[in-house]
Design a protein around this motif. Structure first.
Motif, PDB file in Angstrom:
ATOM      1  N   GLY A 131       0.824  -1.351  -0.045  1.00 49.23           N
ATOM      2  CA  GLY A 131       0.140   0.175  -0.007  1.00 49.23           C
ATOM      3  C   GLY A 131       0.910   1.106  -0.040  1.00 49.23           C
ATOM      4  N   GLY A 132       0.060   2.416  -0.192  1.00 48.32           N
ATOM      5  CA  GLY A 132       0.787   3.677  -0.147  1.00 48.32           C
ATOM      6  C   GLY A 132       1.616   3.875  -1.490  1.00 48.32           C
ATOM      7  N   ILE A 133       2.844   4.688  -1.253  1.00 51.28           N
ATOM      8  CA  ILE A 133       3.817   4.955  -2.264  1.00 51.28           C
ATOM      9  C   ILE A 133       5.089   4.047  -2.170  1.00 51.28           C
ATOM     10  CG2 ILE A 133       5.175   6.623  -3.484  1.00 51.28           C
ATOM     11  CD1 ILE A 133       2.930   8.809  -2.593  1.00 51.28           C
ATOM     12  N   VAL A 134       5.612   3.174  -2.835  1.00 53.17           N
ATOM     13  CA  VAL A 134       6.490   2.424  -2.783  1.00 53.17           C
ATOM     14  C   VAL A 134       7.913   2.622  -3.703  1.00 53.17           C
ATOM     15  CG1 VAL A 134       7.381   0.117  -2.933  1.00 53.17           C
ATOM     16  CG2 VAL A 134       5.040   0.354  -1.990  1.00 53.17           C
ATOM     17  N   VAL A 135       9.052   2.773  -3.105  1.00 51.91           N
ATOM     18  CA  VAL A 135      10.200   2.984  -3.668  1.00 51.91           C
ATOM     19  C   VAL A 135      10.817   1.874  -3.643  1.00 51.91           C
ATOM     20  CG1 VAL A 135      12.416   4.569  -3.982  1.00 51.91           C
ATOM     21  CG2 VAL A 135      10.351   5.500  -2.901  1.00 51.91           C
ATOM     22  N   ALA A 136      11.287   1.061  -4.774  1.00 51.88           N
ATOM     23  CA  ALA A 136      11.741  -0.294  -4.798  1.00 51.88           C
ATOM     24  C   ALA A 136      12.865  -0.587  -5.604  1.00 51.88           C
ATOM     25  CB  ALA A 136      10.599  -1.223  -5.089  1.00 51.88           C
ATOM     26  N   SER A 137      13.623  -1.713  -5.389  1.00 49.92           N
ATOM     27  CA  SER A 137      14.750  -2.042  -6.332  1.00 49.92           C
ATOM     28  C   SER A 137      14.485  -3.458  -6.270  1.00 49.92           C
ATOM     29  CB  SER A 137      16.080  -1.697  -5.838  1.00 49.92           C
ATOM     30  OG  SER A 137      16.356  -2.131  -4.694  1.00 49.92           O
ATOM     31  N   TRP A 138      15.101  -4.196  -7.314  1.00 50.95           N
ATOM     32  CA  TRP A 138      15.198  -5.751  -7.433  1.00 50.95           C
ATOM     33  C   TRP A 138      16.235  -6.029  -8.092  1.00 50.95           C
ATOM     34  CZ3 TRP A 138      13.770  -9.243 -11.634  1.00 50.95           C
ATOM     35  CH2 TRP A 138      13.633 -10.640 -11.340  1.00 50.95           C
ATOM     36  N   ASP A 139      17.174  -6.794  -7.433  1.00 49.91           N
ATOM     37  CA  ASP A 139      18.548  -7.271  -8.415  1.00 49.91           C
ATOM     38  C   ASP A 139      18.388  -8.440  -9.063  1.00 49.91           C
ATOM     39  OD1 ASP A 139      18.369  -9.256  -6.302  1.00 49.91           O
ATOM     40  OD2 ASP A 139      20.347  -8.412  -5.221  1.00 49.91           O
ATOM     41  N   GLY A 140      17.129  -9.013  -9.186  1.00 46.30           N
ATOM     42  CA  GLY A 140      17.059 -10.447  -9.926  1.00 46.30           C
ATOM     43  C   GLY A 140      16.677 -11.549  -8.942  1.00 46.30           C
ATOM     44  N   LYS A 141      17.195 -11.213  -7.521  1.00 47.01           N
ATOM     45  CA  LYS A 141      16.991 -12.377  -6.618  1.00 47.01           C
ATOM     46  C   LYS A 141      16.380 -11.659  -5.296  1.00 47.01           C
ATOM     47  CE  LYS A 141      21.174 -14.930  -7.614  1.00 47.01           C
ATOM     48  NZ  LYS A 141      22.394 -15.499  -7.121  1.00 47.01           N
ATOM     49  N   GLN A 142      16.556 -10.526  -5.076  1.00 47.91           N
ATOM     50  CA  GLN A 142      15.975 -10.066  -3.817  1.00 47.91           C
ATOM     51  C   GLN A 142      15.361  -8.507  -3.997  1.00 47.91           C
ATOM     52  OE1 GLN A 142      18.473  -9.447  -0.096  1.00 47.91           O
ATOM     53  NE2 GLN A 142      16.989 -10.731   0.916  1.00 47.91           N
ATOM     54  N   ALA A 143      14.227  -8.336  -3.562  1.00 47.03           N
ATOM     55  CA  ALA A 143      13.483  -6.801  -3.626  1.00 47.03           C
ATOM     56  C   ALA A 143      13.842  -6.095  -2.492  1.00 47.03           C
ATOM     57  CB  ALA A 143      12.118  -6.960  -3.936  1.00 47.03           C
ATOM     58  N   ARG A 144      13.995  -4.961  -2.411  1.00 55.35           N
ATOM     59  CA  ARG A 144      13.892  -3.884  -1.504  1.00 55.35           C
ATOM     60  C   ARG A 144      12.943  -2.728  -1.540  1.00 55.35           C
ATOM     61  NH1 ARG A 144      15.968  -7.334   1.332  1.00 55.35           N
ATOM     62  NH2 ARG A 144      18.065  -7.740   2.074  1.00 55.35           N
ATOM     63  N   HIS A 145      12.465  -2.363  -0.372  1.00 58.92           N
ATOM     64  CA  HIS A 145      11.419  -1.086  -0.638  1.00 58.92           C
ATOM     65  C   HIS A 145      11.500  -0.210   0.315  1.00 58.92           C
ATOM     66  CE1 HIS A 145       8.877  -3.391   2.102  1.00 58.92           C
ATOM     67  NE2 HIS A 145       8.204  -2.263   2.074  1.00 58.92           N
ATOM     68  N   VAL A 146      11.196   1.084   0.084  1.00 61.19           N
ATOM     69  CA  VAL A 146      10.737   1.915   1.532  1.00 61.19           C
ATOM     70  C   VAL A 146       9.472   2.461   0.896  1.00 61.19           C
ATOM     71  CG1 VAL A 146      11.096   4.286   2.356  1.00 61.19           C
ATOM     72  CG2 VAL A 146      13.289   3.000   1.672  1.00 61.19           C
ATOM     73  N   ARG A 147       8.485   2.366   2.104  1.00 62.20           N
ATOM     74  CA  ARG A 147       7.106   2.973   1.887  1.00 62.20           C
ATOM     75  C   ARG A 147       6.864   4.287   2.342  1.00 62.20           C
ATOM     76  NH1 ARG A 147       2.520   3.701   4.530  1.00 62.20           N
ATOM     77  NH2 ARG A 147       0.690   3.000   3.774  1.00 62.20           N
ATOM     78  N   LEU A 148       6.286   5.109   1.618  1.00 59.52           N
ATOM     79  CA  LEU A 148       5.876   6.458   1.841  1.00 59.52           C
ATOM     80  C   LEU A 148       4.337   6.255   2.249  1.00 59.52           C
ATOM     81  CD1 LEU A 148       7.734   8.507  -0.864  1.00 59.52           C
ATOM     82  CD2 LEU A 148       8.750   7.571   1.481  1.00 59.52           C
ATOM     83  N   GLU A 149       4.083   7.122   2.967  1.00 59.21           N
ATOM     84  CA  GLU A 149       2.474   7.301   3.421  1.00 59.21           C
ATOM     85  C   GLU A 149       2.011   8.383   2.568  1.00 59.21           C
ATOM     86  OE1 GLU A 149      -1.203   6.752   4.830  1.00 59.21           O
ATOM     87  OE2 GLU A 149       0.397   5.369   4.971  1.00 59.21           O
ATOM     88  N   PRO A 150       1.002   8.311   1.612  1.00 57.75           N
ATOM     89  CA  PRO A 150       0.392   9.268   0.723  1.00 57.75           C
ATOM     90  C   PRO A 150       0.001  10.537   1.762  1.00 57.75           C
ATOM     91  CG  PRO A 150      -0.122   7.322  -0.016  1.00 57.75           C
ATOM     92  CD  PRO A 150       0.463   7.060   1.497  1.00 57.75           C
ATOM     93  N   HIS A 151       0.376  12.043   1.172  1.00 49.97           N
ATOM     94  CA  HIS A 151      -0.583  12.960   2.022  1.00 49.97           C
ATOM     95  C   HIS A 151      -1.794  12.777   1.893  1.00 49.97           C
ATOM     96  CE1 HIS A 151      -1.312  17.033   2.875  1.00 49.97           C
ATOM     97  NE2 HIS A 151      -0.248  17.499   3.448  1.00 49.97           N
ATOM     98  N   ARG A 152      -2.605  13.113   2.856  1.00 51.77           N
ATOM     99  CA  ARG A 152      -4.156  13.141   2.713  1.00 51.77           C
ATOM    100  C   ARG A 152      -4.691  14.132   1.592  1.00 51.77           C
ATOM    101  NH1 ARG A 152      -7.180  17.287   5.203  1.00 51.77           N
ATOM    102  NH2 ARG A 152      -6.163  19.103   5.832  1.00 51.77           N
ATOM    103  N   SER A 153      -4.083  15.023   1.065  1.00 44.28           N
ATOM    104  CA  SER A 153      -4.561  15.707   0.145  1.00 44.28           C
ATOM    105  C   SER A 153      -4.259  15.156  -1.123  1.00 44.28           C
ATOM    106  CB  SER A 153      -4.279  17.145   0.102  1.00 44.28           C
ATOM    107  OG  SER A 153      -2.757  17.043  -0.226  1.00 44.28           O
ATOM    108  N   LEU A 154      -3.389  14.344  -1.228  1.00 43.32           N
ATOM    109  CA  LEU A 154      -3.044  13.857  -2.528  1.00 43.32           C
ATOM    110  C   LEU A 154      -4.128  12.739  -3.373  1.00 43.32           C
ATOM    111  CD1 LEU A 154      -0.536  13.950  -4.592  1.00 43.32           C
ATOM    112  CD2 LEU A 154       0.130  11.771  -3.633  1.00 43.32           C
ATOM    113  N   GLY A 155      -4.605  13.197  -4.550  1.00 42.23           N
ATOM    114  CA  GLY A 155      -5.133  12.135  -5.128  1.00 42.23           C
ATOM    115  C   GLY A 155      -4.709  11.900  -6.554  1.00 42.23           C
ATOM    116  N   ALA A 156      -5.576  11.320  -7.370  1.00 39.94           N
ATOM    117  CA  ALA A 156      -5.053  10.905  -8.692  1.00 39.94           C
ATOM    118  C   ALA A 156      -6.482  10.937  -9.580  1.00 39.94           C
ATOM    119  CB  ALA A 156      -4.312   9.578  -8.811  1.00 39.94           C
ATOM    120  N   VAL A 157      -6.306  11.662 -10.819  1.00 39.73           N
ATOM    121  CA  VAL A 157      -7.197  11.630 -11.727  1.00 39.73           C
ATOM    122  C   VAL A 157      -6.732  10.817 -12.784  1.00 39.73           C
ATOM    123  CG1 VAL A 157      -8.289  12.707 -13.575  1.00 39.73           C
ATOM    124  CG2 VAL A 157      -8.394  13.731 -11.297  1.00 39.73           C
TER     125      VAL A 157
END
Length: 326
Positions: A142-168
């Motif tokens: 969930g939320g916003i994810v910044v991620a990498s994958w080296d072909g074997k293992q994935a890494r991520h940092v999750r950001l909580e979306p700002h309450r005002s942020l939406g998407a059309v």
């Protein structure tokens, strides 16, 4: 012990890239897939809703194949499964339909087996199946994810979306396979374009992290994939260039497309932007559904109850067989 009454999992859609973050940035969105899964005597897959027509209803179904992988990784002999699926996420439109199916199958099968695998193991498996971690990371966490994958293992940092942020989102009514959208990309890019995307994706993450949304228009500029995909989505160029005039913070192709996504302030009216995006695509001969979505802060999750509770979620028109039950 297996959960004999089965499990019910809810999984959000996702958008990937957000412009320059090619294969690394994802955000969960408020469209959902629900998967009910329980042990059975023979494997059967029932699919409901307008988005799932034509998909296989036997053991070749993606959800069954992914579930089998969970049994293998857990060291448990596979048993036949009864699977029900209802989805709001349109197929092959750049909103992570395959990622939601993969993540939903992983989470459901794991829960069915009383969770022998960790979230990290599920993330690694999902990234390996998709070959990139952005959509699956967003749908899983969930939320916003910044991620990498080296072909074997994935890494991520999750950001909580700002309450005002939406998407059309403007979702064209034609399909665009990811394979075709990747096929137009060059095998090599210039150093200048590579540096451009590194700097802009870094700025984009910083802006999303700190709420400096005035930076998003510039931060979402891309040179790695969007220029090459312009011809695949008529009207896309104008939408990307002019949506700021109608209140968008920034605009990008959602994943491989054809959906176009504009980040907006969802606490204010976005009617002008919706009208502009709809009119622009119509003028180019593209029919599309244009509407506001929220980021989904919750990723894939097991709901209370049993697998059979999925039927309470399915609109009557689909349950009664009047439309796309496969």
């Amino acid at each position: 012990m297996m959960q004999q009454n089965g499990v019910l999992v809810k999984v959000p859609a996702s958008t990937a890239n957000l412009g320059p973050g090619f294969d690394t940035l994802g955000m969960a969105l408020s469209l959902y897939t629900w998967i009910g899964m329980k042990p059975a005597e023979t494997t059967v897959v029932r699919m409901f809703g307008p988005e799932l027509g034509g998909l296989p209803a036997d053991e070749t179904n993606l959800i069954v194949q992914v579930a089998k992988r969970v049994f293998i990784e857990a060291g448990i002999e596979f048993c036949p499964l009864e699977i029900d699926v209802y989805s709001e996420i349109p197929l092959t439109r750049g909103l992570g339909s395959s990622a939601s199916a993969i993540v939903g199958a992983l989470v459901a099968a794991n829960a069915l087996l009383n969770s022998p695998l960790s979230d990290q193991q599920l993330f690694d498996m999902a990234s390996a199946w998709e070959r990139h971690p952005d959509n699956v990371g967003a749908s899983l966490f969930g939320g916003i994810v910044v991620a990498s994958w080296d072909g074997k293992q994935a890494r991520h940092v999750r950001l909580e979306p700002h309450r005002s942020l939406g998407a059309v989102v403007a979702i064209p009514k034609f399909h665009l396979e990811t394979k075709a959208a990747r096929g137009v990309l060059p095998e090599q890019v210039s150093m200048a374009d590579a540096v451009h995307n590194v700097s802009h994706s870094s700025l984009l993450v910083a802006a999303l992290s700190t709420g400096q949304f005035e930076l998003l228009y510039d931060a979402m500029q891309d040179r790695l994939h969007q220029p090459y995909r312009m011809s695949l989505v008529p009207g896309m160029k104008r939408v990307l260039e002019e949506s700021r005039k109608y209140g968008a913070y920034g605009v990008a192709l959602s994943g491989a497309g054809p959906t176009i996504l504009a980040l907006v302030n969802q606490l204010q009216s976005n009617d002008e932007l919706v009208a502009f995006m709809n009119d622009t695509l119509q003028q180019c001969g593209v029919e599309a559904d244009v509407f506001l979505l929220e980021p989904s802060s919750v990723g894939a999750a097991c709901l209370e109850g049993s697998a059979d509770d999925i039927y309470s979620l399915i609109p009557e028109i689909y349950r009664s067989g009047l439309a796309a039950e496969v």
